[in-house]
Design an enzyme around this catalytic site. Structure first.
Site, PDB file in Angstrom:
ATOM      1  N   TRP A  20      52.156  21.538   0.293  1.00  0.00           N
ATOM      2  CA  TRP A  20      53.041  22.689   0.419  1.00  0.00           C
ATOM      3  C   TRP A  20      52.250  23.857   1.028  1.00  0.00           C
ATOM      4  O   TRP A  20      51.135  24.133   0.594  1.00  0.00           O
ATOM      5  CB  TRP A  20      53.574  23.086  -0.953  1.00  0.00           C
ATOM      6  N   HIS A  50      51.650  19.428  -7.799  1.00  0.00           N
ATOM      7  CA  HIS A  50      52.860  19.097  -7.053  1.00  0.00           C
ATOM      8  C   HIS A  50      52.525  18.353  -5.756  1.00  0.00           C
ATOM      9  O   HIS A  50      53.264  18.412  -4.784  1.00  0.00           O
ATOM     10  CB  HIS A  50      53.670  20.366  -6.757  1.00  0.00           C
ATOM     11  N   ASP A  56      58.590  17.774 -11.561  1.00  0.00           N
ATOM     12  CA  ASP A  56      58.560  19.185 -11.944  1.00  0.00           C
ATOM     13  C   ASP A  56      58.905  19.315 -13.416  1.00  0.00           C
ATOM     14  O   ASP A  56      59.906  18.743 -13.874  1.00  0.00           O
ATOM     15  CB  ASP A  56      59.590  19.988 -11.148  1.00  0.00           C
ATOM     16  N   HIS A  60      57.775  25.061 -14.300  1.00  0.00           N
ATOM     17  CA  HIS A  60      57.465  25.305 -12.883  1.00  0.00           C
ATOM     18  C   HIS A  60      58.264  26.480 -12.336  1.00  0.00           C
ATOM     19  O   HIS A  60      57.754  27.266 -11.528  1.00  0.00           O
ATOM     20  CB  HIS A  60      57.756  24.026 -12.092  1.00  0.00           C
ATOM     21  N   HIS A 162      66.946  23.814  -8.186  1.00  0.00           N
ATOM     22  CA  HIS A 162      66.071  23.607  -9.346  1.00  0.00           C
ATOM     23  C   HIS A 162      66.730  24.132 -10.620  1.00  0.00           C
ATOM     24  O   HIS A 162      66.790  23.436 -11.644  1.00  0.00           O
ATOM     25  CB  HIS A 162      64.729  24.330  -9.153  1.00  0.00           C
TER      26      HIS A 162
END
Length: 212
Positions: A20, A50, A56, A60, A162
């Protein structure tokens, strides 16, 4: 009759795996060699939790959320349905209504239009409409797996999907490898490490086809 073997759907953790943007890249090296110690090689890793195929924890994206070591391991073991949605770039409740899975399936794995390429971080991802969360909750789904690095867009700060999944009791598995997997019903094992206080964990994800 051929043996029904477990299939690895994990991204290999390599020193050139994509990470990421801004996150800690993965690195493995030998801290000590057998020549140096006289008996063993000893490796060390540096990584974000991650990295690659991972789960997750609610912590998070929620300071009051559960950490990875506090989660029930049974979330990540059990019957799953692989669903091929690779013909679209926007995944909505209306789209998922067109798929059927057995009543005892509580985990859904989405094969999206994103090609599996662990060495390239994608600029854009297929869109997961947050409204799929209450739809999946009504179907008693408790885990959603995707073959993408996130269930939200890379530039999202709100992380609407999420939060919607969490609000509906659905846990998240990301960066699975499904390009070589056909739709159908499978057994899934994707166990996280028991890292105390962590917001996520790499996993070794494997599936095995359930024969009728």
């Amino acid at each position: 009759m051929s043996e029904n073997k477990w299939i690895d759907i994990t991204q290999p953790l390599t020193n050139d795996i994509a990470h990421w943007p801004g996150d800690t890249p993965f690195s493995f090296e030998l801290a000590c060699t057998k020549k140096e110690t006289g008996s063993v090689n000893i490796g060390q890793i540096t990584s974000s939790v991650h990295m690659g195929t991972h789960v997750d924890a609610p912590f998070h994206f929620d300071d009051n959320g559960t950490t990875i070591d506090q989660l029930d391991v049974n979330i990540y073991i059990g019957k799953a349905a692989v669903i091929d949605v690779s013909h679209v770039t926007n995944i909505t409740p209306k789209l998922l209504e067109g798929y059927k899975w057995e009543d005892d399936v509580t985990r859904i794995l989405l094969r999206t239009s994103l090609p599996n390429n662990p060495k390239r971080f994608p600029k854009e991802l297929p869109v997961l409409d947050p409204a799929i969360a209450p739809f999946l909750q009504q179907k008693e789904i408790k885990l959603l797996g995707v073959d993408m690095p996130s269930v939200d867009a890379p530039d999202s700060n709100e992380l609407a999907t999420h939060h919607a999944l969490h609000d509906n009791g659905i846990y998240i598995l990301e960066n699975i490898m499904l390009d070589h997997i056909s739709a159908g019903h499978y057994e899934l094992i994707a166990l996280p490490l028991a890292i105390q206080g962590a917001d996520g964990s790499p996993v070794r994800a494997v599936i095995r086809r359930i024969e009728k």
